[in-house]
Write an enzyme that holds these catalytic residues in place. Structure first.
Site, PDB file in Angstrom:
ATOM      1  N   GLY A   1       0.028   1.468   0.937  1.00 15.52           N
ATOM      2  CA  GLY A   1       0.842   1.043  -0.597  1.00 15.52           C
ATOM      3  C   GLY A   1       1.850  -0.127  -0.833  1.00 15.52           C
ATOM      4  O   GLY A   1       0.763  -1.163  -0.710  1.00 15.52           O
TER       5      GLY A   1
ATOM      6  N   ARG B   1     -12.939   7.227 -17.547  1.00 15.98           N
ATOM      7  CA  ARG B   1     -14.337   7.664 -16.994  1.00 15.98           C
ATOM      8  C   ARG B   1     -14.468   8.438 -18.132  1.00 15.98           C
ATOM      9  O   ARG B   1     -15.365   9.059 -18.735  1.00 15.98           O
ATOM     10  CB  ARG B   1     -13.865   8.768 -15.947  1.00 15.98           C
TER      11      ARG B   1
ATOM     12  N   LYS C   1      -7.519   3.192   6.480  1.00 18.07           N
ATOM     13  CA  LYS C   1      -6.154   2.131   6.793  1.00 18.07           C
ATOM     14  C   LYS C   1      -6.264   1.430   7.964  1.00 18.07           C
ATOM     15  O   LYS C   1      -6.230  -0.038   8.186  1.00 18.07           O
ATOM     16  CB  LYS C   1      -4.340   2.815   5.841  1.00 18.07           C
TER      17      LYS C   1
ATOM     18  N   LYS D   1      -9.123   1.910   0.230  1.00 20.74           N
ATOM     19  CA  LYS D   1      -9.341   1.555   1.755  1.00 20.74           C
ATOM     20  C   LYS D   1     -10.619   2.513   1.667  1.00 20.74           C
ATOM     21  O   LYS D   1     -11.168   1.470   2.848  1.00 20.74           O
ATOM     22  CB  LYS D   1      -8.357   2.615   2.068  1.00 20.74           C
TER      23      LYS D   1
ATOM     24  N   VAL E   1      -3.834   0.018   1.923  1.00 21.52           N
ATOM     25  CA  VAL E   1      -2.480   0.142   3.346  1.00 21.52           C
ATOM     26  C   VAL E   1      -1.822   0.165   3.004  1.00 21.52           C
ATOM     27  O   VAL E   1      -0.737  -1.015   2.756  1.00 21.52           O
ATOM     28  CB  VAL E   1      -3.061  -1.180   4.651  1.00 21.52           C
TER      29      VAL E   1
HETATM   30  N1  HSE Z   1      -2.951  10.332  -0.498  1.00 21.81           N
HETATM   31  C1  HSE Z   1      -2.430   8.838   0.402  1.00 21.81           C
HETATM   32  C2  HSE Z   1      -0.919   9.572   0.758  1.00 21.81           C
HETATM   33  C3  HSE Z   1      -1.420   7.792  -1.327  1.00 21.81           C
HETATM   34  O1  HSE Z   1      -0.285  10.479   1.675  1.00 21.81           O
HETATM   35  O2  HSE Z   1       0.068   8.442   1.777  1.00 21.81           O
HETATM   36  C4  HSE Z   1      -1.723   6.310  -0.490  1.00 21.81           C
HETATM   37  O3  HSE Z   1      -3.096   5.929   0.632  1.00 21.81           O
END
Ligand code: HSE
Length: 420
Positions: A127, A43, A198, A100, A125
């Site tokens: 990470g 951006r 997720k 997600k 989902v």
């Molecule tokens: N905010 C998310 C977490 C990051 O705390 O797991 C990953 O989706």
């Protein structure tokens, strides 16, 4: 050579570009071709970034770039990435996304647009945990009986600190934000929405259920207090924010909420920012997947695994089904789910109160499993804590309203579902 364009070069995008360059030889050995990041869209071009690729502030320059074979979408948001991913698929480019929210709302439309063009989303989902691949491929012989996951690192970090260090909710939320775990708007984390997105994705692969966030129970951790954490311990539980999808007689229950789980269960031992997902299949039994659910390099690990799969020619169907969806599975209406519950009431300390409370529970067919009465800091008040046997959500909610209407019960009644 396969060329990659990245939409959104933030923490994860930088890691994707960096790892593609640093691990280029092992990635080539595994993919069969050299994979090179060539362009990224951002951006703000003035912001300094630690990547050695051409940058543009026009995402269309990435999608329409003839050199780009695979588009990686890491922008966040829903409608803008939807338009761009659709454009990329229509231009016959494979897409990898970690988004997600995009998939929670548009996975079925995207599947219809993609057809045979790969659209992979392992990083969306939990990470770095390969849970999508596990459900789509490794566990594909099974009817999935249940999925229970800690899929939000921010909430797990906060609850762990509240449980182990008696930390206060606001303090730990601030810490999680400072450490970069939380979403830009932490309501997505603490309100359970991130976990719900997720869970919806995993449930599509496991059950073929096309549900939207508004169709399922989504509650967060905002109401959990130190008192609940301590009472949970007395009953032998820990409190975790779980995403739960499970097959029951009437269909599939899907819900996200703070949950009391047995303190000696494996998932109760998942602490801090870590994520874990337990999947029970009818053939395999219980499997458990554990790892980092957020962070640049861990998430990039999943993004690049998808890129490698695409380069190898993996043609697993996007949501796991080649021929229609599993028949006969419907989402169970939220009010008809059954659960065990913990209820906390603050009541006036006088004779007959306990009888009034238990009479209401009886009126709604709610059977008490265990009960504690504890002094309150306020004079002439006590706390009543119950755990119940299985009962229907609708009855529990009606009973809570009836309890609140008693003049001896204070307005705030806490209810936490129990999973065994
Ligand atoms: N905010 C998310 C977490 C990051 O705390 O797991 C990953 O989706």
């Amino acid at each position: 050579m396969v060329k990659v364009g990245i939409l959104g070069v933030g923490t994860v995008g930088e890691s994707v570009a960096k790892i593609l360059l640093e691990n280029a030889d092992i990635i080539e050995a595994r993919a069969g071709k050299r994979v090179v990041p060539v362009i990224g869209a951002v951006r703000n071009l003035d912001k300094k970034r630690d990547v050695d690729i051409l940058l543009t502030d026009n995402p269309l320059e990435v999608i329409e770039n003839e050199d780009v074979d695979i588009v990686v979408e890491l922008m966040g948001g829903v409608e803008e990435p939807y338009t761009l991913v659709k454009k990329a698929l229509e231009a016959k480019k494979a897409v990898v996304t970690a988004n997600k929210a995009l998939l929670a709302y548009h996975r079925y439309e995207l599947q219809a647009i993609a057809k045979d063009i790969p659209l992979f989303y392992e990083a969306s989902v939990a990470g770095g945990i390969p849970i999508i691949g596990a459900l789509r491929n490794g566990l594909s012989a099974n009817h999935i009986l249940s999925i229970k996951g800690i899929m939000n690192g921010t909430c797990n970090y906060m609850l762990t600190k509240m449980i182990q260090e008696r930390a206060n909710y606001d303090e730990v939320l601030k810490e999680a934000q400072d450490l970069g775990y939380a979403e830009a708007d932490p309501t997505f984390d603490v309100g359970g929405f991130d976990t719900a997105h997720k869970l919806l994705i995993l449930s599509s692969i496991a059950y073929g259920i096309d549900a939207k966030p508004e169709d399922i129970i989504i509650e967060g951790i905002e109401d959990i207090t130190q008192t609940d954490v301590e009472f949970a311990k007395e009953f032998g539980y820990e409190i975790k924010l779980l995403g739960i999808a499970k097959r029951v007689e009437q269909g599939v229950e899907m819900r996200v909420h703070s949950t009391m789980i047995k303190a000696d269960s494996m998932i109760a031992k998942v602490d801090g920012v870590m994520n874990a997902v337990s999947v029970v299949g009818d053939c395999v039994g219980e499997t458990m997947f554990y790892g980092a659910g957020a962070g640049g390099d861990a998430t990039a690990s999943a993004v690049i695994a998808d890129i490698i799969d695409i380069v190898r020619g993996n043609s697993s169907p996007m949501l796991g089904y080649k021929k229609g969806l599993e028949s006969g599975l419907a989402l169970v209406a939220p009010e008809t789910i059954t659960s065990q519950y913990y209820i906390k009431l603050k009541v006036v300390d006088e004779s007959g109160v306990l009888a009034k409370v238990s009479s209401i529970l009886g009126d709604y067919d709610i059977s008490v499993e265990s009960m504690l009465q504890k002094p309150s800091q306020l004079a002439n008040r006590v706390r009543l804590l119950f755990t119940t046997h299985l009962c229907q959500e609708k009855k529990m909610k009606e009973a809570i309203e009836a309890l609140k209407a008693l003049d001896v019960v204070e307005e705030r009644v806490t209810m936490i579902r129990i999973e065994k």
